[in-house]
Write a protein that holds these residues in place. Structure first.
Motif, PDB file in Angstrom:
ATOM      1  N   ASN A  51      11.362  72.008  62.776  1.00  0.00           N
ATOM      2  CA  ASN A  51      12.650  71.319  62.685  1.00  0.00           C
ATOM      3  C   ASN A  51      13.783  72.303  62.426  1.00  0.00           C
ATOM      4  O   ASN A  51      14.869  72.170  63.000  1.00  0.00           O
ATOM      5  CB  ASN A  51      12.623  70.255  61.590  1.00  0.00           C
ATOM      6  CG  ASN A  51      11.847  69.035  61.999  1.00  0.00           C
ATOM      7  OD1 ASN A  51      11.757  68.701  63.180  1.00  0.00           O
ATOM      8  ND2 ASN A  51      11.254  68.356  61.038  1.00  0.00           N
ATOM      9  N   LEU A  52      13.554  73.301  61.574  1.00  0.00           N
ATOM     10  CA  LEU A  52      14.559  74.324  61.311  1.00  0.00           C
ATOM     11  C   LEU A  52      14.916  75.067  62.590  1.00  0.00           C
ATOM     12  O   LEU A  52      16.101  75.239  62.902  1.00  0.00           O
ATOM     13  CB  LEU A  52      14.056  75.311  60.252  1.00  0.00           C
ATOM     14  CG  LEU A  52      14.940  76.536  60.010  1.00  0.00           C
ATOM     15  CD1 LEU A  52      16.289  76.145  59.420  1.00  0.00           C
ATOM     16  CD2 LEU A  52      14.221  77.529  59.119  1.00  0.00           C
ATOM     17  N   ARG A  86      14.526  74.071  65.714  1.00  0.00           N
ATOM     18  CA  ARG A  86      15.237  73.169  66.635  1.00  0.00           C
ATOM     19  C   ARG A  86      16.707  73.041  66.242  1.00  0.00           C
ATOM     20  O   ARG A  86      17.598  73.053  67.102  1.00  0.00           O
ATOM     21  CB  ARG A  86      14.563  71.799  66.665  1.00  0.00           C
ATOM     22  CG  ARG A  86      13.331  71.756  67.551  1.00  0.00           C
ATOM     23  CD  ARG A  86      12.877  70.325  67.798  1.00  0.00           C
ATOM     24  NE  ARG A  86      12.268  69.723  66.611  1.00  0.00           N
ATOM     25  CZ  ARG A  86      10.995  69.850  66.282  1.00  0.00           C
ATOM     26  NH1 ARG A  86      10.181  70.543  67.035  1.00  0.00           N
ATOM     27  NH2 ARG A  86      10.528  69.268  65.196  1.00  0.00           N
ATOM     28  N   ASP A  87      16.985  72.931  64.942  1.00  0.00           N
ATOM     29  CA  ASP A  87      18.370  72.836  64.484  1.00  0.00           C
ATOM     30  C   ASP A  87      19.141  74.122  64.774  1.00  0.00           C
ATOM     31  O   ASP A  87      20.304  74.078  65.179  1.00  0.00           O
ATOM     32  CB  ASP A  87      18.424  72.519  62.989  1.00  0.00           C
ATOM     33  CG  ASP A  87      18.083  71.068  62.685  1.00  0.00           C
ATOM     34  OD1 ASP A  87      18.038  70.253  63.637  1.00  0.00           O
ATOM     35  OD2 ASP A  87      17.874  70.762  61.500  1.00  0.00           O
ATOM     36  N   ALA A 122      19.934  74.262  68.393  1.00  0.00           N
ATOM     37  CA  ALA A 122      20.932  73.246  68.730  1.00  0.00           C
ATOM     38  C   ALA A 122      22.317  73.608  68.217  1.00  0.00           C
ATOM     39  O   ALA A 122      23.277  72.879  68.427  1.00  0.00           O
ATOM     40  CB  ALA A 122      20.511  71.891  68.187  1.00  0.00           C
ATOM     41  N   LYS A 156      23.205  73.853  65.033  1.00  0.00           N
ATOM     42  CA  LYS A 156      23.523  73.232  63.760  1.00  0.00           C
ATOM     43  C   LYS A 156      23.481  74.204  62.598  1.00  0.00           C
ATOM     44  O   LYS A 156      24.047  73.932  61.562  1.00  0.00           O
ATOM     45  CB  LYS A 156      22.548  72.085  63.474  1.00  0.00           C
ATOM     46  CG  LYS A 156      22.642  70.940  64.465  1.00  0.00           C
ATOM     47  CD  LYS A 156      21.637  69.873  64.142  1.00  0.00           C
ATOM     48  CE  LYS A 156      21.677  68.756  65.138  1.00  0.00           C
ATOM     49  NZ  LYS A 156      20.648  67.754  64.839  1.00  0.00           N
ATOM     50  N   ALA A 157      22.771  75.319  62.778  1.00  0.00           N
ATOM     51  CA  ALA A 157      22.612  76.264  61.655  1.00  0.00           C
ATOM     52  C   ALA A 157      22.662  77.697  62.166  1.00  0.00           C
ATOM     53  O   ALA A 157      21.955  78.558  61.665  1.00  0.00           O
ATOM     54  CB  ALA A 157      21.291  76.005  60.945  1.00  0.00           C
ATOM     55  N   ASP A 158      23.501  77.991  63.142  1.00  0.00           N
ATOM     56  CA  ASP A 158      23.533  79.320  63.737  1.00  0.00           C
ATOM     57  C   ASP A 158      23.985  80.384  62.743  1.00  0.00           C
ATOM     58  O   ASP A 158      23.712  81.566  62.931  1.00  0.00           O
ATOM     59  CB  ASP A 158      24.369  79.365  64.991  1.00  0.00           C
ATOM     60  CG  ASP A 158      25.814  78.987  64.755  1.00  0.00           C
ATOM     61  OD1 ASP A 158      26.136  78.453  63.689  1.00  0.00           O
ATOM     62  OD2 ASP A 158      26.632  79.226  65.659  1.00  0.00           O
TER      63      ASP A 158
END
Length: 63
Positions: free
Chosen positions: A49-50, A52-53, A56, A58-60
């Protein structure tokens, strides 16, 4: 200590590279490429999940 099988490094543009690994017990690991002796561990699902985020966007800022 369990043997960790590391995947090829994933590198973001202009950022650090990291690697994902697993062991025979199904545990998942993440480490900066080149520093695999200092890793974080969690369930495979949590690390997936980390990743994937991050992919995506969300956490670059974590890379």
């Amino acid at each position: 200590m369990n043997h960790i099988g590391w995947e090829e490094p994933f590198c973001g543009a202009g950022n650090n590279c990291f690697r994902i690994g697993t062991d025979a017990d199904g545990n998942a690991y993440i480490a900066v490429s080149g520093a695999e002796d200092r890793y974080l561990t969690d369930t495979r699902e949590a690390l997936a999940n980390l990743i994937r985020d991050i992919k995506a966007g969300k956490a670059d800022h974590l890379l």
